[in-house]
Write a protein that holds these residues in place. Structure first.
Motif, PDB file in Angstrom:
ATOM      1  N   VAL A 116       0.834  -1.205   0.000  1.00  0.00           N
ATOM      2  CA  VAL A 116       0.000   0.000   0.000  1.00  0.00           C
ATOM      3  C   VAL A 116       0.868   1.254   0.000  1.00  0.00           C
ATOM      4  CG1 VAL A 116      -1.601   1.371   1.404  1.00  0.00           C
ATOM      5  CG2 VAL A 116      -2.022  -1.062   1.049  1.00  0.00           C
ATOM      6  N   LEU A 117       1.904   1.267   0.831  1.00  0.00           N
ATOM      7  CA  LEU A 117       2.771   2.441   0.921  1.00  0.00           C
ATOM      8  C   LEU A 117       3.517   2.705  -0.385  1.00  0.00           C
ATOM      9  CD1 LEU A 117       4.287   2.065   4.514  1.00  0.00           C
ATOM     10  CD2 LEU A 117       2.604   3.742   3.737  1.00  0.00           C
ATOM     11  N   LEU A 118       3.905   1.646  -1.092  1.00  0.00           N
ATOM     12  CA  LEU A 118       4.743   1.801  -2.277  1.00  0.00           C
ATOM     13  C   LEU A 118       3.954   1.866  -3.584  1.00  0.00           C
ATOM     14  CD1 LEU A 118       7.697  -0.632  -1.422  1.00  0.00           C
ATOM     15  CD2 LEU A 118       7.621   1.857  -1.179  1.00  0.00           C
ATOM     16  N   HIS A 119       2.756   1.275  -3.628  1.00  0.00           N
ATOM     17  CA  HIS A 119       2.081   1.104  -4.919  1.00  0.00           C
ATOM     18  C   HIS A 119       0.622   1.553  -4.913  1.00  0.00           C
ATOM     19  CE1 HIS A 119       5.591  -1.152  -6.243  1.00  0.00           C
ATOM     20  NE2 HIS A 119       5.478  -1.919  -5.170  1.00  0.00           N
ATOM     21  N   SER A 120       0.251   2.481  -4.067  1.00  0.00           N
ATOM     22  CA  SER A 120      -1.131   2.961  -4.055  1.00  0.00           C
ATOM     23  C   SER A 120      -1.150   4.483  -3.950  1.00  0.00           C
ATOM     24  CB  SER A 120      -1.913   2.350  -2.893  1.00  0.00           C
ATOM     25  OG  SER A 120      -1.483   2.905  -1.664  1.00  0.00           O
ATOM     26  N   LYS A 121      -2.291   5.065  -4.307  1.00  0.00           N
ATOM     27  CA  LYS A 121      -2.444   6.518  -4.222  1.00  0.00           C
ATOM     28  C   LYS A 121      -2.371   6.980  -2.773  1.00  0.00           C
ATOM     29  CE  LYS A 121      -5.486  10.334  -5.502  1.00  0.00           C
ATOM     30  NZ  LYS A 121      -6.774  10.728  -6.145  1.00  0.00           N
ATOM     31  N   ALA A 122      -2.973   6.193  -1.866  1.00  0.00           N
ATOM     32  CA  ALA A 122      -2.920   6.546  -0.446  1.00  0.00           C
ATOM     33  C   ALA A 122      -1.480   6.558   0.057  1.00  0.00           C
ATOM     34  CB  ALA A 122      -3.755   5.557   0.369  1.00  0.00           C
ATOM     35  N   GLY A 123      -0.701   5.565  -0.371  1.00  0.00           N
ATOM     36  CA  GLY A 123       0.704   5.533   0.014  1.00  0.00           C
ATOM     37  C   GLY A 123       1.475   6.706  -0.548  1.00  0.00           C
ATOM     38  N   LEU A 124       1.165   7.098  -1.783  1.00  0.00           N
ATOM     39  CA  LEU A 124       1.825   8.255  -2.396  1.00  0.00           C
ATOM     40  C   LEU A 124       1.512   9.528  -1.621  1.00  0.00           C
ATOM     41  CD1 LEU A 124       3.472   9.431  -4.760  1.00  0.00           C
ATOM     42  CD2 LEU A 124       1.315   9.637  -6.026  1.00  0.00           C
ATOM     43  N   VAL A 125       0.249   9.679  -1.213  1.00  0.00           N
ATOM     44  CA  VAL A 125      -0.147  10.860  -0.434  1.00  0.00           C
ATOM     45  C   VAL A 125       0.581  10.887   0.905  1.00  0.00           C
ATOM     46  CG1 VAL A 125      -2.081  11.898   0.815  1.00  0.00           C
ATOM     47  CG2 VAL A 125      -2.389  11.126  -1.540  1.00  0.00           C
ATOM     48  N   MET A 126       0.679   9.728   1.570  1.00  0.00           N
ATOM     49  CA  MET A 126       1.379   9.674   2.859  1.00  0.00           C
ATOM     50  C   MET A 126       2.857   9.998   2.698  1.00  0.00           C
ATOM     51  SD  MET A 126      -0.306   6.591   5.114  1.00  0.00           S
ATOM     52  CE  MET A 126      -0.512   5.376   3.825  1.00  0.00           C
ATOM     53  N   ARG A 127       3.470   9.477   1.640  1.00  0.00           N
ATOM     54  CA  ARG A 127       4.893   9.747   1.425  1.00  0.00           C
ATOM     55  C   ARG A 127       5.134  11.214   1.073  1.00  0.00           C
ATOM     56  NH1 ARG A 127       6.518   6.854  -2.995  1.00  0.00           N
ATOM     57  NH2 ARG A 127       4.540   5.772  -3.347  1.00  0.00           N
TER      58      ARG A 127
END
Length: 308
Positions: free
Chosen positions: A178-189
């Protein structure tokens, strides 16, 4: 039982602790990595997960499997929702100031602990595992005629403990994906790297913080649900779990998910081996000494990035 089977048993017990610890510490590391918040109340969210699991299993009934599945779904949602509400009503109002955040989460720790004592009571209460088949483990012995397989007396584990190891590993892999390959992960990063720039690009940073704080607490609650059929739910069970989680994230590197997993395996396995062959107290002492060495010689942790 010989040394080899004893060591195998110790490693299995250590693997259970490592799995639960990795799941819980991942939540703590995620919160710090994105929000730069040290959540001292994280252990109480773990305790709440176990207590809510007991309450849900007791209310639902219908057999251990039904109660456990309901707890596995409801406990993280309930605890995560409470944590998100605490973020919006407490941490947001103090603007996530590091010093005031530590004081606020210490206060939150005592509030949760005392409310749980008042509502749940001081007793330790078990939750029946959904399955708990005893599995005998084989061992290979080398003799004059070559290797032979036998089953030493006492060398066994349970199907539920193997499930805990597998479930925690699957959940941690899901978090990483999720952190590396999702939109939510992109937003968190993006929020982690530069919250002001993220705000300029239209990312609702305060909502992201509330979601991250809730997810971190939900992971701790999941760890509590998984461990409560092995260790009974008690209102003081969060203290030791919080200490071990801090040890793991300090050794692995604050904010590093990879470092958290590696450190959890290291601490869990060493705790299992030392507890079986020596004493649990010695295991905690050595873990604390390891933290001291890391802070002296590599303050950023094994996988943490050095600040410039």
């Amino acid at each position: 039982m010989d040394f080899g089977p004893h060591l195998m048993l110790a490693l299995l017990e250590g693997a259970v602790l490592a799995a639960v610890l990795a799941l819980m510490a991942s939540g703590l590391s995620l919160v710090f990595g994105v929000m730069r918040v040290v959540n001292v109340a994280h252990g109480e969210f773990y305790m709440l997960g176990a207590v809510v699991a007991w309450a849900v299993a007791d209310l639902v009934g219908g057999g251990p499997a039904v109660g456990f599945i309901a707890a596995l779904i409801l406990a993280p949602l309930i605890v995560g929702g409470l944590a998100a509400a605490a973020d919006m009503t407490i941490l947001k109002r103090i603007d996530y100031d590091p010093e005031r955040t530590i004081v606020a989460t210490i206060g939150l720790l005592y509030v949760i602990q005392q409310l749980t004592l008042m509502g749940y009571g001081p007793e330790a209460r078990p939750v029946a595992p959904p399955f708990n088949t005893r599995i005998a483990l084989p061992w290979i012995e080398w003799g004059a005629g070559g290797p032979s397989v036998y089953f030493p007396w006492g060398l066994s584990t349970t199907s539920y403990k193997l499930f805990v190891i597998g479930a925690a590993a699957a959940l941690i892999l899901a978090i990483r994906l999720v952190l590396l390959h999702s939109k939510a992960g992109l937003v968190m990063r993006a929020t982690q790297l530069d919250s002001e720039m993220a705000t300029a690009f239209g990312i609702p940073v305060e909502r992201v913080y509330a979601a991250v704080f809730g997810v971190g607490a939900g992971l701790a609650a999941l760890a509590g649900v998984l461990i409560v059929p092995i260790q009974q739910a008690h209102y003081l069970m969060g203290g030791e779990a919080l200490l071990l989680s801090f040890i793991v994230v300090i050794i692995g590197g604050l904010g590093s998910l990879t470092g958290t997993i590696v450190a959890a395996v290291l601490i869990g396995m060493s705790d299992g081996i030392i507890s079986v062959f020596f004493s649990p107290t010695l295991a905690k002492i050595l873990a604390t000494l390891l933290v001291a060495l890391v802070l002296v010689f590599r303050p950023q942790g094994l996988f943490g990035a050095r600040e410039r």
